[in-house]
Design a protein around this motif. Structure first.
Motif: not given
Length: 297
Positions: A145-146, A152-153, A196-197, A203-205
């Motif tokens: 899920p994450v 998607v982000f 984070d954005l 790194d994002l995960r």
């Protein structure tokens, strides 16, 4: 060996807190943080199914926090109080302004069960086709899920680099969808930082897993608080004699804040009802003003 587990709803009067080994952990590796986020989501999965937690109100409070974070990330000065005013004191024909519009997007995204149509209602600037591609695009079914939410982000930010709150909103929708939740619950919108954005890939995960842990912990605490407050409102409701009081109580249990003018009572009766509920300890006046007041559980 199988251990006997006490169901979370065994005692509706007590909402168990997040396990201490989740809240106190300080692991840095992707594998460790992913394990913790899974545990946190597993606990939260039970919390969002509890009947004693006012689920719509919980999502409303989280939507306000996510909107406040999104507005701050955009460089605007408005905070929670300003966002409440922008929407709840808006008259027919008024526009909410840029910050109020972001808050409106978050509120509309959590109002209805997740679907492309519902998300298009919240984000009419984007076509249903575009929304469907983002939610079901490459990587949508990978990484749990994450991982799916992270993909998607990243996809939204790749197409629209300045649409941070849109990417967060859709990532939270994807996360909820992957967990089998009917409604989006703002977790990444609350937990991801401005730094984070701009991250990508692992790194994002990692940032998403950390955000989920922090947000799930805070959401569990918020749910426990709202459950207590809702129980208090239910307890005093039979004392209310005003016609329309029952409908008013339901409004307070499903909205972050309510203006007396929005209640199904004459203006003076609505103000008296709000003051009565405040005196009974069932409501709070959230603005601190003498006029144009807003009330919430």
């Amino acid at each position: 060996m199988k251990h006997a587990l006490t169901p979370l709803d065994a005692d509706q009067k007590t909402l168990p807190p997040m396990p201490g080994w989740v809240t106190s952990a300080r692991n840095e590796s992707l594998e460790d943080v992913a394990f913790l986020s899974g545990a946190a989501l597993g606990h939260l999965h039970l919390v969002v199914a509890r009947a004693d937690v006012p689920q719509t109100l919980l999502r409303e409070r989280l939507a306000l926090r996510a909107a406040e974070a999104s507005v701050a990330q955009s460089g605007r000065p408005e905070r929670a109080a300003d966002l409440r005013d922008a929407l709840h004191l808006m008259r027919p024909g008024d526009l909410p302004g840029p910050a109020g519009e972001i808050y409106q997007h978050w509120r509309q995204a959590i109002e209805r069960p997740i679907s492309v149509t519902a998300l298009h209602r919240a984000l009419p600037t984007y076509s249903k086709t575009e929304l469907a591609v983002w939610l079901g695009g490459p990587g949508a079914g990978q990484g749990g899920p994450v991982g799916r939410a992270s993909s998607v982000f990243e996809a939204v930010m790749s197409d629209h680099p300045r649409a941070e709150h849109v990417a967060l909103l859709l990532a939270d929708a994807a996360l909820a969808q992957a967990l089998g939740w009917h409604y989006a619950v703002p977790l990444l919108g609350v937990g991801l930082t401005p730094r984070d954005l701009r991250k990508t890939g692992d790194d994002l995960r990692l940032a998403c897993h950390r955000a989920v842990v922090a947000s799930a912990i805070e959401t569990t605490r918020m749910a426990a608080d709202l459950a207590r407050r809702a129980a208090r409102l239910h307890a005093v409701a039979p004392r209310l004699r005003a016609k329309g009081a029952g409908e008013a109580v339901e409004m307070f249990l499903t909205r972050d804040a309510v203006a007396p003018s929005a209640l199904p009572l004459p203006d003076r009766a609505a103000r008296r009802l709000c003051d009565r509920l405040v005196s009974l300890g069932a409501l709070r006046e959230v603005t601190g003003r003498d006029s144009f007041r807003l009330y919430g559980v």
